[in-house]
Design an enzyme around this catalytic site. Structure first.
Site, mmCIF file in Angstrom:
data_model
loop_
_atom_site.group_PDB
_atom_site.id
_atom_site.type_symbol
_atom_site.label_atom_id
_atom_site.label_comp_id
_atom_site.label_asym_id
_atom_site.label_seq_id
_atom_site.Cartn_x
_atom_site.Cartn_y
_atom_site.Cartn_z
ATOM 1 N N HIS A 1 -14.176 -14.681 -0.392
ATOM 2 C CA HIS A 1 -12.469 -15.434 -0.225
ATOM 3 C C HIS A 1 -11.577 -14.613 -1.316
ATOM 4 C CE1 HIS A 1 -14.122 -19.899 0.057
ATOM 5 N NE2 HIS A 1 -14.944 -19.279 -0.738
ATOM 6 N N SER B 1 2.442 11.101 3.053
ATOM 7 C CA SER B 1 3.578 10.965 4.260
ATOM 8 C C SER B 1 4.451 11.470 3.974
ATOM 9 C CB SER B 1 3.640 9.560 3.164
ATOM 10 O OG SER B 1 5.491 8.954 3.395
ATOM 11 N N LYS C 1 1.723 9.999 -1.598
ATOM 12 C CA LYS C 1 0.735 9.100 -0.609
ATOM 13 C C LYS C 1 -0.525 10.198 -0.514
ATOM 14 C CE LYS C 1 1.542 5.337 1.093
ATOM 15 N NZ LYS C 1 2.113 4.695 1.355
ATOM 16 N N GLU D 1 -7.644 3.166 9.390
ATOM 17 C CA GLU D 1 -6.761 2.099 9.695
ATOM 18 C C GLU D 1 -7.118 2.166 11.115
ATOM 19 O OE1 GLU D 1 -2.809 2.265 6.867
ATOM 20 O OE2 GLU D 1 -3.965 3.687 7.068
#
Ligand code: ARG
Length: 465
Positions: A153, A280, A286, A293
């Site tokens: 979970h 970024s 970043k 992804e």
């Protein structure tokens, strides 16, 4: 090719719409291999003489060179790879080329070529899963000592060796490999349609068994399909291959999701290298896990191809229908994406790009958050003869106590234990480490060191098979 019956040409728009050569030229090798097997059979049954067969072989050798060197001129007006190659063969060798299609139809031809292509592609994906598996195994070897939380979970559940977590990914590669068509010579894909003609068979008595052995790389185990109508219109092998890709991608997507979490500031278990991350354009600080992804993102696309092919197939009357031309792009893209993702993930798990932040992980464990030590207490009580359900309750009260005091399990004293329950004896304090909990998981699939090391070895041997 069918000029006899027609007086006009297809509309330019229709030509563009109907052509498949722009993508099915990828089948050229299999097309030539299938045609060579068929030509040999035509010679055996007396349709071609030896000289004609020799001419066909020479013609195909020339065509092979032309295609490999990029000199072959693919023509849209010739619609697909099959007609392009046959037309060029006839241009090169004359009449023998015109005889090649005797008793054959593009329907059994494309079904055969595509199967052969899928067999080869499946083998490529199989080795890419092994390469990724091996890269992950190497990282597992380096992280036997690193203990991290295992989650259920997405809440801290039990401590686990990072190696054990990583070997779960190798296990996923194991599953991926098993469903690939042709794995262990199994599956629908080993049946050959060649000799089925347009849909009812071949009038000249070609030996479908011999052809099956020549076109599909299974030696004596290649077998003809048993019904010509099914043979020309069946695409189960393509469904199976896309399914295997979709399943493999689903696994890769879950692995990616873990890496995206692990490389976040919140988890901070790993830092992914420059080669697989991007910056970024606005936020100079970043480091984004784009490789992972994109793998996660492409999974939807591959699963979509499976749905697309199912939908294409579901309403087709017997036998061949042109809708079937839609099978190829689905398989091409599904397999291209899967191979690319397997290779990129191998890069993510390379030594240079997968850097484990041991100190950061230790700090997180030392914080005591999630109270993973609690299972030690419940296990210890069971070993003292306390029924598990009672032990669960006592341990629950201890967690409540620790939480209400804002302390960690590591801070507990004998007095604290006694305050919660008489049965919590002082010697329990020596049993509370996460390492102790990990080491009690001495079952075959468990996370104790000896088990992880043994499974690691087994998985590695299997990957090298
Ligand atoms: N390009 C076609 C395909 O991929 C080849 C078979 C065409 N057969 C036919 N009867 N028009 O399905």
């Amino acid at each position: 090719m069918w000029s006899g019956r027609f007086s006009g040409k297809p509309d330019k728009l229709m030509q563009e719409f109907s052509q498949s050569v722009s993508f099915d030229q990828r089948l050229w090798k299999e097309d030539i291999q299938g045609s060579l097997a068929y030509a040999a059979e035509l010679q055996r049954i007396g349709i071609l003489d030896e000289k004609e067969l020799a001419d066909i072989k020479t013609g195909f050798a020339t065509i092979t060179k032309e295609i490999e060197s990029g000199k072959f001129e693919w023509k849209v007006e010739l619609e697909d790879v099959h007609m392009n190659i046959e037309a060029r063969l006839t241009e090169l060798i004359g009449d023998a080329g015109k005889k090649l299609h005797t008793g054959r139809s593009r329907n059994d031809q494309v079904a055969t070529d595509f199967r052969m292509w899928c067999v080869n592609r499946s083998a490529e994906i199989q080795s890419a899963t092994a390469e990724l598996g091996l890269a992950i195994t190497e990282r597992a070897e380096e992280t036997i000592d690193v203990i991290i939380p295992a989650y259920t979970h997405l809440q801290r559940a039990m401590p686990v060796r990072m190696a054990h977590h990583l070997l779960a990914y190798v296990s996923l590669m194991y599953h991926s490999r098993y469903s690939l068509p042709g794995y262990n010579f199994g599956g629908e894909i080993r049946y050959s349609p060649l000799g089925s003609g347009a849909c009812t068979g071949n009038s000249f008595g070609v030996d479908m068994k011999r052809l099956a052995n020549d076109v599909l790389p299974y030696g004596a185990r290649g077998a003809p399909m048993l019904n010509s109508m099914d043979a020309v219109s069946n695409r189960d092998f393509a469904l199976d291959l896309i399914f295997a890709c979709a399943k493999c991608m689903t696994h890769l997507s879950r692995i990616s999701e873990d890496m995206i979490l692990w490389s976040s500031s919140e988890f901070g278990f790993v830092t992914l290298g420059d080669a697989v991350t991007t910056g970024s354009s606005i936020m100079p600080q970043k480091r984004n896990p784009d490789a992972c992804e994109l793998v996660r993102g492409k999974t939807g696309r591959v699963v979509g191809h499976l749905m697309a092919l199912f939908t294409t197939l579901k309403g087709l009357p017997m036998t061949y229908n042109r809708d079937l031309q839609e099978d190829k792009e689905a398989v091409f893209d599904a397999t291209d994406q899967t191979l690319a993702c397997l290779r990129v993930m191998a890069l993510v798990f390379s030594k240079e790009n997968f850097k484990v932040n041991r100190e950061r992980i230790q700090q997180q464990l030392d914080s005591g958050a999630g109270y993973m030590e609690a299972m030690n207490v419940a296990d210890w009580l069971v070993l003292q003869g306390v029924p598990f359900r009672d032990g669960h309750d006592i341990t629950g009260r201890l967690v409540k106590y620790v939480e209400s005091k804002g302390m960690r399990f590591a801070d507990l004293t004998a007095e604290d234990l006694k305050a919660v329950d008489e049965r919590l004896k002082p010697e329990l304090l020596n049993e509370l480490s996460l390492e102790a909990l990990v080491e009690r998981k001495q079952v075959y699939a468990g996370t104790a060191r000896a088990q992880v090391e043994a499974r690691l070895k087994e998985l590695k041997d299997w990957l090298k098979e």
